[in-house]
Write an enzyme that holds these catalytic residues in place. Structure first.
Site, mmCIF file in Angstrom:
data_model
loop_
_atom_site.group_PDB
_atom_site.id
_atom_site.type_symbol
_atom_site.label_atom_id
_atom_site.label_comp_id
_atom_site.label_asym_id
_atom_site.label_seq_id
_atom_site.Cartn_x
_atom_site.Cartn_y
_atom_site.Cartn_z
ATOM 1 N N ARG A 14 0.846 -1.264 -0.038
ATOM 2 C CA ARG A 14 -0.040 0.308 -0.324
ATOM 3 C C ARG A 14 0.833 1.193 0.107
ATOM 4 O O ARG A 14 1.661 1.346 0.844
ATOM 5 C CB ARG A 14 -0.866 -0.153 1.346
ATOM 6 C CG ARG A 14 -2.029 1.061 1.185
ATOM 7 C CD ARG A 14 -3.243 0.346 0.399
ATOM 8 N NE ARG A 14 -3.772 -1.129 0.971
ATOM 9 C CZ ARG A 14 -4.855 -0.942 1.755
ATOM 10 N NH1 ARG A 14 -5.189 0.064 2.413
ATOM 11 N NH2 ARG A 14 -5.296 -2.136 2.284
ATOM 12 N N SER A 103 -8.169 -0.176 -1.266
ATOM 13 C CA SER A 103 -9.096 -0.211 -0.340
ATOM 14 C C SER A 103 -10.029 1.111 -0.275
ATOM 15 O O SER A 103 -10.139 1.770 -0.997
ATOM 16 C CB SER A 103 -8.820 -0.971 0.870
ATOM 17 O OG SER A 103 -9.834 -1.159 1.589
ATOM 18 N N HIS A 104 -9.943 1.610 1.003
ATOM 19 C CA HIS A 104 -10.699 2.635 1.377
ATOM 20 C C HIS A 104 -9.625 3.985 1.607
ATOM 21 O O HIS A 104 -10.237 4.926 1.971
ATOM 22 C CB HIS A 104 -11.018 2.648 2.815
ATOM 23 C CG HIS A 104 -10.031 2.343 3.990
ATOM 24 N ND1 HIS A 104 -9.485 1.047 4.130
ATOM 25 C CD2 HIS A 104 -9.362 3.079 4.792
ATOM 26 C CE1 HIS A 104 -8.791 1.081 5.280
ATOM 27 N NE2 HIS A 104 -8.728 2.184 5.528
ATOM 28 N N LYS A 113 -3.250 -6.502 -3.037
ATOM 29 C CA LYS A 113 -3.340 -7.719 -2.216
ATOM 30 C C LYS A 113 -3.067 -9.081 -2.693
ATOM 31 O O LYS A 113 -3.778 -9.247 -4.027
ATOM 32 C CB LYS A 113 -4.920 -7.737 -1.717
ATOM 33 C CG LYS A 113 -5.267 -6.420 -0.967
ATOM 34 C CD LYS A 113 -6.693 -6.459 -0.398
ATOM 35 C CE LYS A 113 -7.062 -5.279 0.229
ATOM 36 N NZ LYS A 113 -8.501 -5.109 0.630
ATOM 37 N N ASP A 251 -16.829 -0.292 1.028
ATOM 38 C CA ASP A 251 -15.817 0.539 0.849
ATOM 39 C C ASP A 251 -15.162 0.604 -0.573
ATOM 40 O O ASP A 251 -15.924 -0.030 -1.499
ATOM 41 C CB ASP A 251 -14.452 -0.048 2.024
ATOM 42 C CG ASP A 251 -14.075 -1.259 1.522
ATOM 43 O OD1 ASP A 251 -14.746 -2.272 0.814
ATOM 44 O OD2 ASP A 251 -13.260 -1.732 2.162
ATOM 45 N N ASP A 253 -12.881 -1.182 -2.353
ATOM 46 C CA ASP A 253 -12.875 -2.168 -3.088
ATOM 47 C C ASP A 253 -14.035 -3.295 -2.926
ATOM 48 O O ASP A 253 -13.840 -4.453 -3.214
ATOM 49 C CB ASP A 253 -11.494 -3.006 -3.020
ATOM 50 C CG ASP A 253 -11.241 -3.411 -1.518
ATOM 51 O OD1 ASP A 253 -11.760 -2.643 -0.617
ATOM 52 O OD2 ASP A 253 -10.529 -4.268 -1.385
ATOM 53 N N ASP A 255 -14.989 -4.994 -0.460
ATOM 54 C CA ASP A 255 -14.859 -6.241 0.393
ATOM 55 C C ASP A 255 -15.452 -5.917 1.658
ATOM 56 O O ASP A 255 -15.621 -7.032 2.502
ATOM 57 C CB ASP A 255 -13.516 -6.701 0.635
ATOM 58 C CG ASP A 255 -12.352 -5.879 1.189
ATOM 59 O OD1 ASP A 255 -12.942 -4.814 1.417
ATOM 60 O OD2 ASP A 255 -11.298 -6.224 1.229
ATOM 61 N N ARG A 256 -15.674 -4.868 2.003
ATOM 62 C CA ARG A 256 -16.401 -4.691 3.287
ATOM 63 C C ARG A 256 -17.803 -4.079 3.205
ATOM 64 O O ARG A 256 -17.956 -3.300 2.411
ATOM 65 C CB ARG A 256 -15.293 -3.519 4.261
ATOM 66 C CG ARG A 256 -14.133 -4.251 4.759
ATOM 67 C CD ARG A 256 -13.361 -3.189 5.620
ATOM 68 N NE ARG A 256 -13.132 -2.089 5.083
ATOM 69 C CZ ARG A 256 -13.067 -0.894 5.680
ATOM 70 N NH1 ARG A 256 -13.522 -0.736 7.151
ATOM 71 N NH2 ARG A 256 -12.646 0.154 5.335
ATOM 72 N N HIS A 338 -15.035 -6.564 7.949
ATOM 73 C CA HIS A 338 -14.695 -7.842 7.144
ATOM 74 C C HIS A 338 -15.511 -9.075 7.693
ATOM 75 O O HIS A 338 -15.224 -9.113 8.856
ATOM 76 C CB HIS A 338 -13.222 -7.990 6.917
ATOM 77 C CG HIS A 338 -12.451 -7.143 6.344
ATOM 78 N ND1 HIS A 338 -12.375 -7.039 5.034
ATOM 79 C CD2 HIS A 338 -11.614 -6.172 6.708
ATOM 80 C CE1 HIS A 338 -11.441 -6.097 4.523
ATOM 81 N NE2 HIS A 338 -11.124 -5.314 5.462
#
Length: 459
Positions: A14, A103-104, A113, A251, A253, A255-256, A338
């Site tokens: 990241r 992500s966020h 990832k 979020d 991507d 995934d949350r 998650h």
């Protein structure tokens, strides 16, 4: 000189683009992942790659794919994707994967990832440290690409992903629900129409009211981080305005997933963890459920009451996934929204958690607030961050202050009190911060413990 220790941490890659993460770095990391796969004897002959809506994604993917192919690996590019869609591709194709997303994080960031075949995690202790070491050496020497031996194909996995999720939670028979969805200009705008709408499969009894579905990595409306209260204000207002049954926020991507009830009030991720756990235990009696150490203690209580086996673990997806695999757990949940499913290769998927919430709500007539109240038993502080120059010194000071109480150091410092209250204070992996979480039987007790700890940490 690029210092990869600044961007390759415990869970993923990241960094800011282009100063920390650029095409040279992506190319080196691609080569490094290929070599780690070979060293570990995985037998991998191809890697599936994808990216979110960030502008830098396609260029970084192209460079990374070049690195893989120079090592003789084929590349399957599934293009624009949510992270859980990439995990689906890794699982169903049986290939290691790389998802380009931050992500966020704000717009100037991107990241990677990684996962092994079957969406198995790649973390600091399971390959990421070796990736960093190899890639750093390549960058220090100047990355050179030999002949491109590996092949390249492109695939669209979205329809199959949507069909797979629809097969795990049947929403076709629920009562009609009005749902506001805030995608935050992230990948929820790509996946929600396919899974919950009628873009790919037959319509469900859901009236979806979309917010910020336009894919835009500059995040023009708000940051795509629904755990920050300011980022769900628009969703809360829209749920009330439209008289919706609930609201969902994803979020960047996707995934949350974060949930608000019909009054616009947030439903805690711990309550969602407990709710989904009861549904999974109904399907898999006696199963193991993973929860990290800062979820509510209501989670292990409810898991036990429903015949399951709760297992407590550290915060972070690589730790949760490792424990999922070790225990063959049916489900896992984190305070960060998650949610992990054995039926989804042990990987996290906000969409599947959202579908469980929709099913639980739609299979009965009570509002979500009443349904969720069954799973919310204690008062909590939420996560409170403090900037400190010496994290360990402050942890030691708090440890001494509560020396007479029950303590453990699974992740930072957890202190448990006789009345069931607890505090957890743990250092950030990436910033000079200490993160405090407090839970107690009453809001007054939460405030007392919070203030006692912060007086030490910030004093």
């Amino acid at each position: 000189m690029t210092d990869l220790s600044a961007i390759i941490k415990a869970y993923d890659v990241r960094g800011t683009v282009p100063d920390q993460l650029n095409e040279d770095v992506a190319r080196a990391v691609g080569i490094a992942f290929a070599r780690v796969l070979a060293e570990q004897g995985t037998g991998a002959t191809a890697v599936v790659v994808a990216h979110d809506m960030r502008e830098s994604g396609p260029g970084l993917v192209a460079a990374y794919a070049e690195g893989l192919r120079s090592e003789g690996l084929d590349v399957v590019n599934v293009g624009l994707c949510s992270t859980d869609e990439l995990y689906y591709a890794s699982g169903i194709l049986g290939l290691p994967g790389a998802m380009f997303t931050a992500s966020h994080n704000p717009a100037q960031y991107n990241g990677i990832k990684h996962c092994y075949a079957g969406a198995k995690p790649v973390g600091q202790e399971s390959g990421l440290a070796q990736i960093r070491e190899i890639a750093q050496g390549l960058l220090d020497d100047g990355v050179t690409i030999g002949s491109i031996a590996g092949g390249y194909t492109e695939r669209d996995m979205l329809p199959a992903y949507a069909e797979h999720l629809r097969g795990l939670v049947d929403l076709s028979g629920i009562r009609p629900l009005k749902v506001v969805v805030d995608a935050g200009n992230g990948m929820g705008g790509h996946t929600v129409p396919a899974v919950l709408g009628d873009a790919v499969l037959p319509a469900l009894p859901l009236d979806i009211i979309p917010m910020y579905f336009e894919l835009d990595g500059s995040f023009p409306n708000h940051e795509a981080n629904p755990l920050e209260p300011k980022n769900i204000v628009d969703l809360q207002a829209a749920v009330v305005k439209h008289g919706a049954d609930l609201g969902l926020a994803f979020d960047g991507d996707a995934d949350r997933c974060f949930v608000v009830d019909a009054d616009g009030d947030p439903v805690s991720p711990s309550a969602i963890t407990a709710l989904v756990a009861t549904r999974e235990l109904a399907k898999h009696p006696g199963g193991t459920v993973i929860h990290n150490l800062i979820t509510s203690r209501a989670v292990p209580e409810i898991v036990t009451e429903n015949g399951g086996v709760p297992v407590r673990t550290r915060v972070g997806h690589s730790f949760i996934k490792a424990e999922m695999a070790k225990t063959d757990a049916i489900f896992g949940g984190e305070h960060s929204a998650h949610y992990y499913f054995r039926d989804f290769w042990g990987a996290d998927t906000g969409m599947l958690a959202a579908m469980h919430v929709l099913a639980a709500l739609g299979e009965q007539d009570k509002p979500l607030k009443e349904l969720a109240a069954r799973f919310e038993r204690y008062a909590a502080s939420g996560e409170i961050n403090s900037t400190v120059t010496d994290q360990q010194a402050k942890l030691d000071e708090v440890k001494r202050a509560f020396a007479d109480e029950d303590q453990d150091e699974l992740d930072g410092l957890t202190v448990t009190f006789a009345d069931g209250s607890w505090i957890n204070l743990r250092p950030s992996n990436t910033e000079p911060l200490l993160r405090l979480n407090v839970e107690a039987p009453s809001a007054e007790r939460v405030a007392q413990l919070r203030d006692d700890v912060l007086a030490i940490v910030r004093g």
